[in-house]
Design a protein around this motif. Sequence first.
Motif, PDB file in Angstrom:
ATOM      1  N   HIS A  60      43.055  41.025  34.343  1.00  0.00           N
ATOM      2  CA  HIS A  60      42.116  39.889  34.230  1.00  0.00           C
ATOM      3  C   HIS A  60      41.842  39.387  35.625  1.00  0.00           C
ATOM      4  CE1 HIS A  60      40.480  35.962  33.158  1.00  0.00           C
ATOM      5  NE2 HIS A  60      41.351  35.426  33.987  1.00  0.00           N
ATOM      6  N   LEU A  61      40.575  39.076  35.889  1.00  0.00           N
ATOM      7  CA  LEU A  61      40.205  38.541  37.195  1.00  0.00           C
ATOM      8  C   LEU A  61      39.020  37.599  37.037  1.00  0.00           C
ATOM      9  CD1 LEU A  61      40.647  38.769  40.330  1.00  0.00           C
ATOM     10  CD2 LEU A  61      38.709  40.318  40.277  1.00  0.00           C
ATOM     11  N   GLU A  62      39.165  36.417  37.597  1.00  0.00           N
ATOM     12  CA  GLU A  62      38.090  35.440  37.550  1.00  0.00           C
ATOM     13  C   GLU A  62      38.133  34.614  38.825  1.00  0.00           C
ATOM     14  OE1 GLU A  62      36.757  31.748  34.675  1.00  0.00           O
ATOM     15  OE2 GLU A  62      37.887  33.396  33.815  1.00  0.00           O
ATOM     16  N   PHE A  63      36.960  34.330  39.364  1.00  0.00           N
ATOM     17  CA  PHE A  63      36.855  33.477  40.541  1.00  0.00           C
ATOM     18  C   PHE A  63      36.147  32.194  40.134  1.00  0.00           C
ATOM     19  CE2 PHE A  63      37.008  37.736  42.419  1.00  0.00           C
ATOM     20  CZ  PHE A  63      37.943  37.558  43.405  1.00  0.00           C
ATOM     21  N   ASP A  64      36.446  31.121  40.839  1.00  0.00           N
ATOM     22  CA  ASP A  64      35.766  29.851  40.622  1.00  0.00           C
ATOM     23  C   ASP A  64      35.591  29.169  41.964  1.00  0.00           C
ATOM     24  OD1 ASP A  64      34.520  27.886  39.175  1.00  0.00           O
ATOM     25  OD2 ASP A  64      36.360  26.970  38.435  1.00  0.00           O
ATOM     26  N   LEU A  65      34.430  28.552  42.150  1.00  0.00           N
ATOM     27  CA  LEU A  65      34.157  27.863  43.417  1.00  0.00           C
ATOM     28  C   LEU A  65      34.605  26.424  43.337  1.00  0.00           C
ATOM     29  CD1 LEU A  65      30.604  29.247  44.142  1.00  0.00           C
ATOM     30  CD2 LEU A  65      32.773  30.135  44.895  1.00  0.00           C
ATOM     31  N   VAL A  99      38.872  29.779  44.094  1.00  0.00           N
ATOM     32  CA  VAL A  99      40.070  29.888  43.271  1.00  0.00           C
ATOM     33  C   VAL A  99      40.051  31.261  42.609  1.00  0.00           C
ATOM     34  CG1 VAL A  99      41.296  28.972  41.261  1.00  0.00           C
ATOM     35  CG2 VAL A  99      40.154  27.409  42.840  1.00  0.00           C
ATOM     36  N   ILE A 100      41.174  31.960  42.697  1.00  0.00           N
ATOM     37  CA  ILE A 100      41.301  33.258  42.040  1.00  0.00           C
ATOM     38  C   ILE A 100      42.294  33.107  40.892  1.00  0.00           C
ATOM     39  CG2 ILE A 100      43.049  34.023  43.700  1.00  0.00           C
ATOM     40  CD1 ILE A 100      42.042  36.890  43.288  1.00  0.00           C
ATOM     41  N   ASP A 101      41.894  33.590  39.730  1.00  0.00           N
ATOM     42  CA  ASP A 101      42.758  33.600  38.550  1.00  0.00           C
ATOM     43  C   ASP A 101      42.911  35.068  38.176  1.00  0.00           C
ATOM     44  OD1 ASP A 101      44.207  32.604  36.280  1.00  0.00           O
ATOM     45  OD2 ASP A 101      42.441  33.028  35.055  1.00  0.00           O
ATOM     46  N   ALA A 102      44.101  35.601  38.332  1.00  0.00           N
ATOM     47  CA  ALA A 102      44.301  37.030  38.118  1.00  0.00           C
ATOM     48  C   ALA A 102      45.591  37.298  37.364  1.00  0.00           C
ATOM     49  CB  ALA A 102      44.333  37.764  39.460  1.00  0.00           C
ATOM     50  N   ARG A 103      45.503  38.299  36.514  1.00  0.00           N
ATOM     51  CA  ARG A 103      46.703  38.850  35.872  1.00  0.00           C
ATOM     52  C   ARG A 103      46.723  40.309  36.283  1.00  0.00           C
ATOM     53  NH1 ARG A 103      50.652  38.569  32.158  1.00  0.00           N
ATOM     54  NH2 ARG A 103      50.942  40.339  30.764  1.00  0.00           N
ATOM     55  N   ALA A 104      47.721  40.659  37.099  1.00  0.00           N
ATOM     56  CA  ALA A 104      47.777  42.007  37.647  1.00  0.00           C
ATOM     57  C   ALA A 104      49.217  42.336  38.047  1.00  0.00           C
ATOM     58  CB  ALA A 104      46.874  42.108  38.866  1.00  0.00           C
ATOM     59  N   ARG A 105      49.423  43.592  38.369  1.00  0.00           N
ATOM     60  CA  ARG A 105      50.719  44.027  38.879  1.00  0.00           C
ATOM     61  C   ARG A 105      50.745  43.703  40.366  1.00  0.00           C
ATOM     62  NH1 ARG A 105      54.676  46.616  36.969  1.00  0.00           N
ATOM     63  NH2 ARG A 105      53.546  47.210  35.100  1.00  0.00           N
ATOM     64  N   LYS A 119      29.708  36.039  39.226  1.00  0.00           N
ATOM     65  CA  LYS A 119      29.820  35.074  38.126  1.00  0.00           C
ATOM     66  C   LYS A 119      30.227  33.702  38.642  1.00  0.00           C
ATOM     67  CE  LYS A 119      30.773  38.406  34.516  1.00  0.00           C
ATOM     68  NZ  LYS A 119      31.767  38.998  33.639  1.00  0.00           N
ATOM     69  N   ALA A 120      31.083  33.657  39.636  1.00  0.00           N
ATOM     70  CA  ALA A 120      31.496  32.373  40.213  1.00  0.00           C
ATOM     71  C   ALA A 120      30.302  31.660  40.842  1.00  0.00           C
ATOM     72  CB  ALA A 120      32.591  32.575  41.247  1.00  0.00           C
ATOM     73  N   HIS A 179      50.693  36.465  36.459  1.00  0.00           N
ATOM     74  CA  HIS A 179      49.446  35.754  36.206  1.00  0.00           C
ATOM     75  C   HIS A 179      49.418  34.577  37.178  1.00  0.00           C
ATOM     76  CE1 HIS A 179      46.526  33.632  33.227  1.00  0.00           C
ATOM     77  NE2 HIS A 179      46.015  33.828  34.409  1.00  0.00           N
ATOM     78  N   LEU A 180      48.500  34.651  38.127  1.00  0.00           N
ATOM     79  CA  LEU A 180      48.409  33.636  39.174  1.00  0.00           C
ATOM     80  C   LEU A 180      47.048  32.961  39.158  1.00  0.00           C
ATOM     81  CD1 LEU A 180      49.830  35.651  42.212  1.00  0.00           C
ATOM     82  CD2 LEU A 180      51.074  34.114  40.708  1.00  0.00           C
ATOM     83  N   THR A 181      47.057  31.676  39.391  1.00  0.00           N
ATOM     84  CA  THR A 181      45.835  30.930  39.663  1.00  0.00           C
ATOM     85  C   THR A 181      46.081  30.237  40.991  1.00  0.00           C
ATOM     86  OG1 THR A 181      45.453  30.591  37.313  1.00  0.00           O
ATOM     87  CG2 THR A 181      44.248  29.160  38.824  1.00  0.00           C
ATOM     88  N   VAL A 182      45.380  30.706  42.033  1.00  0.00           N
ATOM     89  CA  VAL A 182      45.657  30.267  43.395  1.00  0.00           C
ATOM     90  C   VAL A 182      44.355  29.864  44.081  1.00  0.00           C
ATOM     91  CG1 VAL A 182      46.616  30.969  45.626  1.00  0.00           C
ATOM     92  CG2 VAL A 182      47.598  31.878  43.526  1.00  0.00           C
TER      93      VAL A 182
END
Length: 185
Positions: free
Chosen positions: A180-185, A98-104, A10-11, A121-124
């Motif tokens: 939740h997991l999303e990547f962005d370039l 960029v990784i946007d994740a909500r996880a343990r 998707k990214a 919940h991190l966006t790194v």
Amino acid sequence: MSMFGDGLDKAVQKAFTRPAPKSAGPQMRYMVKQLGGTKAVAELLGMSQRQVERYVAGKAKKPRADLAARLEREVTKRWQPQIRAKARQKAATTGGIVIDARARMGYTAPIGSTDQDRIRHLTVALPPRYAARLFDAQVAGASDTELQEIAAEALKEVYFQDGGRRAGSLDEVRFTDVEHLEFDL
């Protein structure tokens, strides 16, 4: 596929310059052009060659839901391969991902530190070398678990250790129960 593999796809798809065809006729014509014939498309999609020809000719218009999903997935997988390659190359060499994740997330550390897992919940922004590793592993057919391990290693270095400025004795980062997991370039 997988949560991590789909997220990376998707990214990359955000870099497309034109949208992929949406209706069955144009999708079938695109697949016939890509695979070099109606027989190959029929085998790939698990249908008759004659039915593929009907879609190409415009006589059949509405595929069943399962066929529509398979067709869309196959078209999207092959759509704009050069744009896809350029986006991956840019992320792997200069841009990063960029990784946007909500996880343990938690970590293994020396006794006396607070290393208990908790939902974060991190966006790194990850450096290009991790983007390259993620894309290379995905192309090589890595499982979701292997991609998750690469992402955990990246988060260990970038987020928990801040590039070596803190938590130098950190052994391992646990990255589980991804909500939740999303990547962005």
